[in-house]
Design a protein around this motif. Structure first.
Motif, PDB file in Angstrom:
ATOM      1  N   PHE A   8       0.641  -5.756  -4.057  1.00 27.34           N
ATOM      2  CA  PHE A   8       0.170  -5.288  -2.808  1.00 27.34           C
ATOM      3  C   PHE A   8       0.178  -6.247  -1.628  1.00 27.34           C
ATOM      4  O   PHE A   8      -0.490  -7.384  -2.117  1.00 27.34           O
ATOM      5  CB  PHE A   8      -1.481  -4.834  -2.982  1.00 27.34           C
ATOM      6  CG  PHE A   8      -2.149  -4.251  -1.838  1.00 27.34           C
ATOM      7  CD1 PHE A   8      -2.077  -2.809  -1.515  1.00 27.34           C
ATOM      8  CD2 PHE A   8      -2.793  -4.911  -0.929  1.00 27.34           C
ATOM      9  CE1 PHE A   8      -2.654  -2.352  -0.623  1.00 27.34           C
ATOM     10  CE2 PHE A   8      -3.577  -4.397   0.056  1.00 27.34           C
ATOM     11  CZ  PHE A   8      -3.478  -3.410   0.429  1.00 27.34           C
ATOM     12  N   LEU A  47      -0.009  -3.209   7.897  1.00 25.43           N
ATOM     13  CA  LEU A  47       0.622  -2.491   7.466  1.00 25.43           C
ATOM     14  C   LEU A  47       0.456  -2.703   5.746  1.00 25.43           C
ATOM     15  O   LEU A  47       0.559  -3.915   5.120  1.00 25.43           O
ATOM     16  CB  LEU A  47       2.133  -2.527   7.486  1.00 25.43           C
ATOM     17  CG  LEU A  47       3.213  -1.706   6.523  1.00 25.43           C
ATOM     18  CD1 LEU A  47       3.259  -0.357   7.036  1.00 25.43           C
ATOM     19  CD2 LEU A  47       4.693  -2.316   6.822  1.00 25.43           C
ATOM     20  N   ALA A  48      -0.091  -1.808   5.025  1.00 26.47           N
ATOM     21  CA  ALA A  48      -0.375  -2.049   3.548  1.00 26.47           C
ATOM     22  C   ALA A  48       0.808  -1.518   2.943  1.00 26.47           C
ATOM     23  O   ALA A  48       1.150  -0.433   2.957  1.00 26.47           O
ATOM     24  CB  ALA A  48      -1.775  -1.019   3.250  1.00 26.47           C
ATOM     25  N   VAL A  49       1.288  -2.526   2.140  1.00 25.67           N
ATOM     26  CA  VAL A  49       2.579  -2.270   1.183  1.00 25.67           C
ATOM     27  C   VAL A  49       2.311  -2.151  -0.360  1.00 25.67           C
ATOM     28  O   VAL A  49       1.656  -3.131  -0.858  1.00 25.67           O
ATOM     29  CB  VAL A  49       3.514  -3.288   1.600  1.00 25.67           C
ATOM     30  CG1 VAL A  49       4.830  -2.729   0.726  1.00 25.67           C
ATOM     31  CG2 VAL A  49       3.994  -3.303   3.000  1.00 25.67           C
ATOM     32  N   VAL A  72       8.514   1.545  -3.632  1.00 23.12           N
ATOM     33  CA  VAL A  72       7.702   0.739  -2.228  1.00 23.12           C
ATOM     34  C   VAL A  72       7.153   2.135  -1.462  1.00 23.12           C
ATOM     35  O   VAL A  72       7.850   2.912  -1.125  1.00 23.12           O
ATOM     36  CB  VAL A  72       8.390  -0.057  -1.464  1.00 23.12           C
ATOM     37  CG1 VAL A  72       7.435  -0.589  -0.492  1.00 23.12           C
ATOM     38  CG2 VAL A  72       9.155  -0.996  -2.281  1.00 23.12           C
ATOM     39  N   GLU A  73       5.734   1.962  -1.327  1.00 14.96           N
ATOM     40  CA  GLU A  73       4.956   2.921  -0.314  1.00 14.96           C
ATOM     41  C   GLU A  73       4.424   2.021   0.472  1.00 14.96           C
ATOM     42  O   GLU A  73       3.749   0.931   0.121  1.00 14.96           O
ATOM     43  CB  GLU A  73       4.093   3.871  -1.027  1.00 14.96           C
ATOM     44  CG  GLU A  73       4.935   4.697  -1.866  1.00 14.96           C
ATOM     45  CD  GLU A  73       3.838   5.903  -2.586  1.00 14.96           C
ATOM     46  OE1 GLU A  73       2.965   6.359  -1.847  1.00 14.96           O
ATOM     47  OE2 GLU A  73       4.055   6.254  -3.590  1.00 14.96           O
ATOM     48  N   ASN A  74       4.064   2.523   1.819  1.00 10.16           N
ATOM     49  CA  ASN A  74       3.287   1.760   2.821  1.00 10.16           C
ATOM     50  C   ASN A  74       2.637   2.837   3.691  1.00 10.16           C
ATOM     51  O   ASN A  74       2.939   4.078   3.856  1.00 10.16           O
ATOM     52  CB  ASN A  74       4.265   0.817   3.522  1.00 10.16           C
ATOM     53  CG  ASN A  74       5.407   1.486   4.167  1.00 10.16           C
ATOM     54  OD1 ASN A  74       5.284   2.381   5.140  1.00 10.16           O
ATOM     55  ND2 ASN A  74       6.701   1.222   3.745  1.00 10.16           N
ATOM     56  N   ARG A  75       1.509   2.316   4.158  1.00  6.62           N
ATOM     57  CA  ARG A  75       0.614   2.937   5.072  1.00  6.62           C
ATOM     58  C   ARG A  75       0.226   2.018   6.087  1.00  6.62           C
ATOM     59  O   ARG A  75      -0.056   0.959   6.047  1.00  6.62           O
ATOM     60  CB  ARG A  75      -0.589   3.644   4.345  1.00  6.62           C
ATOM     61  CG  ARG A  75      -0.229   4.640   3.352  1.00  6.62           C
ATOM     62  CD  ARG A  75       0.397   5.881   3.929  1.00  6.62           C
ATOM     63  NE  ARG A  75       0.491   6.908   2.621  1.00  6.62           N
ATOM     64  CZ  ARG A  75       1.560   6.898   1.952  1.00  6.62           C
ATOM     65  NH1 ARG A  75       2.654   6.117   2.087  1.00  6.62           N
ATOM     66  NH2 ARG A  75       1.840   7.683   0.667  1.00  6.62           N
ATOM     67  N   SER A  82      -4.618  -9.696   0.204  1.00  3.33           N
ATOM     68  CA  SER A  82      -3.614  -9.217  -0.668  1.00  3.33           C
ATOM     69  C   SER A  82      -3.390  -9.814  -1.949  1.00  3.33           C
ATOM     70  O   SER A  82      -3.118  -9.254  -2.930  1.00  3.33           O
ATOM     71  CB  SER A  82      -2.107  -9.948   0.150  1.00  3.33           C
ATOM     72  OG  SER A  82      -2.249  -9.156   1.511  1.00  3.33           O
ATOM     73  N   TRP A 111      -5.468   4.262   0.352  1.00  6.90           N
ATOM     74  CA  TRP A 111      -4.677   4.677  -0.872  1.00  6.90           C
ATOM     75  C   TRP A 111      -5.539   5.711  -1.547  1.00  6.90           C
ATOM     76  O   TRP A 111      -4.931   6.830  -1.919  1.00  6.90           O
ATOM     77  CB  TRP A 111      -4.281   3.484  -1.823  1.00  6.90           C
ATOM     78  CG  TRP A 111      -3.309   2.612  -1.015  1.00  6.90           C
ATOM     79  CD1 TRP A 111      -3.610   1.716  -0.721  1.00  6.90           C
ATOM     80  CD2 TRP A 111      -1.973   3.140  -0.825  1.00  6.90           C
ATOM     81  NE1 TRP A 111      -2.498   0.851   0.221  1.00  6.90           N
ATOM     82  CE2 TRP A 111      -1.358   1.832  -0.235  1.00  6.90           C
ATOM     83  CE3 TRP A 111      -1.181   4.011  -1.070  1.00  6.90           C
ATOM     84  CZ2 TRP A 111      -0.237   1.756   0.297  1.00  6.90           C
ATOM     85  CZ3 TRP A 111       0.145   3.886  -0.707  1.00  6.90           C
ATOM     86  CH2 TRP A 111       0.673   2.769  -0.080  1.00  6.90           C
TER      87      TRP A 111
END
Length: 351
Positions: free
Chosen positions: A142, A153-155, A163-166, A183, A228
């Motif tokens: 993370f 940006l949270a990855v 990979v997902e990000n918000r 992180s 999340w």
């Protein structure tokens, strides 16, 4: 009174029962003795046929909705027909090609599931339903990347490389050290665990004050978990398409039943729970009318089949819901084929 096995009925009674069920499924209307005697193939008078119909009614296999009307199958009668008499109609070459073509395109997984639900609706003439796959992959890393202007940006990186990000709203500028500290803390708790498991552990540590995080980093961790968690909660558990198909001509005669069914479909969590019971089935499952409590009032049937990912794991269930006079012989193999086709296409989809 329990209905007898169909094998215990006389051949003449079995044939009349089969014709009543098939006629009802085709027309949605009760079938009378005159209709059954009309083509002459039974070689029986209407009076003799009425006698057999009365016998089948006394056994709980048929019912007469009106005193002057013909008979229609009960839920128990439909169950006996489906389990012991139904002649399955395999999908045609054109139908197979249509299913494969609709599910062969790559793209976001939810877009594919929406297509699948709409496809089931189109093919069955009822409403199509698809459960969204559970997302319990184990996570590896993370990280928070400063975007400036109070945003980060949270990855999230999975062990499978996904990979997902918000984008997170921070409410103000934060130091690079706070981003790094948050992180590193989350990554150390995520490694090899699902997000749900890791989040539970982190929440417990934060509440107990068992971390070395400063206030800014602790706030970042809580914001990251909230992003999340909210994302997971907002994912649809069930995609339904074609509910308008349930409002056919026969529905006008029983509008309360249809209204009850549409109300049931609004409660997607309950419908998803019903489909979940088909997750471990070896074959397509059929729920008929009052056999399931959820649709007992609406008198509806559900045909459901699990679908698997490329590794053979069951990840969801899809199906069709409609009146009990669904064309089971046609829809059952259609649902099964669609489930297998969706499973083969999952590796092309962007989760």
């Amino acid at each position: 009174m329990a209905s007898p096995p169909i094998t215990e009925l006389a051949e003449r009674a079995r044939e009349i029962f089969r014709r009543v069920v098939e006629g009802y499924i085709e027309s949605g209307q009760p079938v009378g003795s005159k209709t059954l005697a009309a083509d002459g193939t039974l070689s029986l008078s209407p009076a003799s046929i009425r006698s057999v119909l009365a016998e089948l009614e006394s056994l709980g296999l048929l019912a007469a909705p009106h005193t002057s009307a013909g008979r229609m199958p009960t839920d128990a009668g439909l169950r006996i027909f489906v389990d012991g008499m139904m002649r399955v109609a395999e999908p045609t070459h054109e139908e197979r090609a249509q299913i494969e073509a609709r599910l062969s395109e790559s793209g976001p997984v939810e877009q594919a599931l929406q297509k699948t639900s709409a496809l089931l609706s189109d093919l069955s003439g009822a409403a199509g339903m698809v459960m969204v796959p559970t997302r319990e992959q184990k996570l590896a890393q993370f990280s928070l990347v400063d975007l400036g202007q109070g945003r980060a940006l949270a990855v999230l990186v999975g062990e499978d490389g996904g990979v997902e990000n918000r984008v997170m709203e921070l409410g103000g500028a934060l130091s690079p050290s706070a981003l790094d500290q948050a992180s590193n803390y989350i990554t150390s708790r995520l490694s090899g665990r699902t997000l749900a498991d890791a989040a539970q552990a982190m929440h417990a540590e934060l509440r107990a004050g068992k971390t070395q995080l400063d206030d800014a980093s602790r706030d970042l961790v809580e914001r990251g978990l909230a992003v999340w968690s909210a994302d997971a909660d907002e994912r649809p558990v069930l995609i339904v398409r074609g509910a308008a198909n349930l409002l056919d001509e026969s529905a006008l005669d029983d509008i309360d039943r249809v209204r009850s069914l549409l109300d049931d479909l609004e409660n997607k969590q309950s419908v998803a729970s019903l489909l979940e019971s088909a997750r471990e089935a070896d074959a397509t499952r059929i729920f008929i009318g009052s056999e399931n409590r959820l649709f007992g009032l609406s008198g509806s049937s559900v045909i459901a089949s699990p679908y698997r990912d490329r590794e053979g794991r069951i990840v969801g269930v899809l199906g069709v819901i409609g009146p009990t006079r669904l064309n089971y012989a046609r829809v059952v193999p259609m649902v099964d084929l669609t489930a297998r086709s969706l499973g083969r296409s999952l590796d092309k989809l962007i989760v």
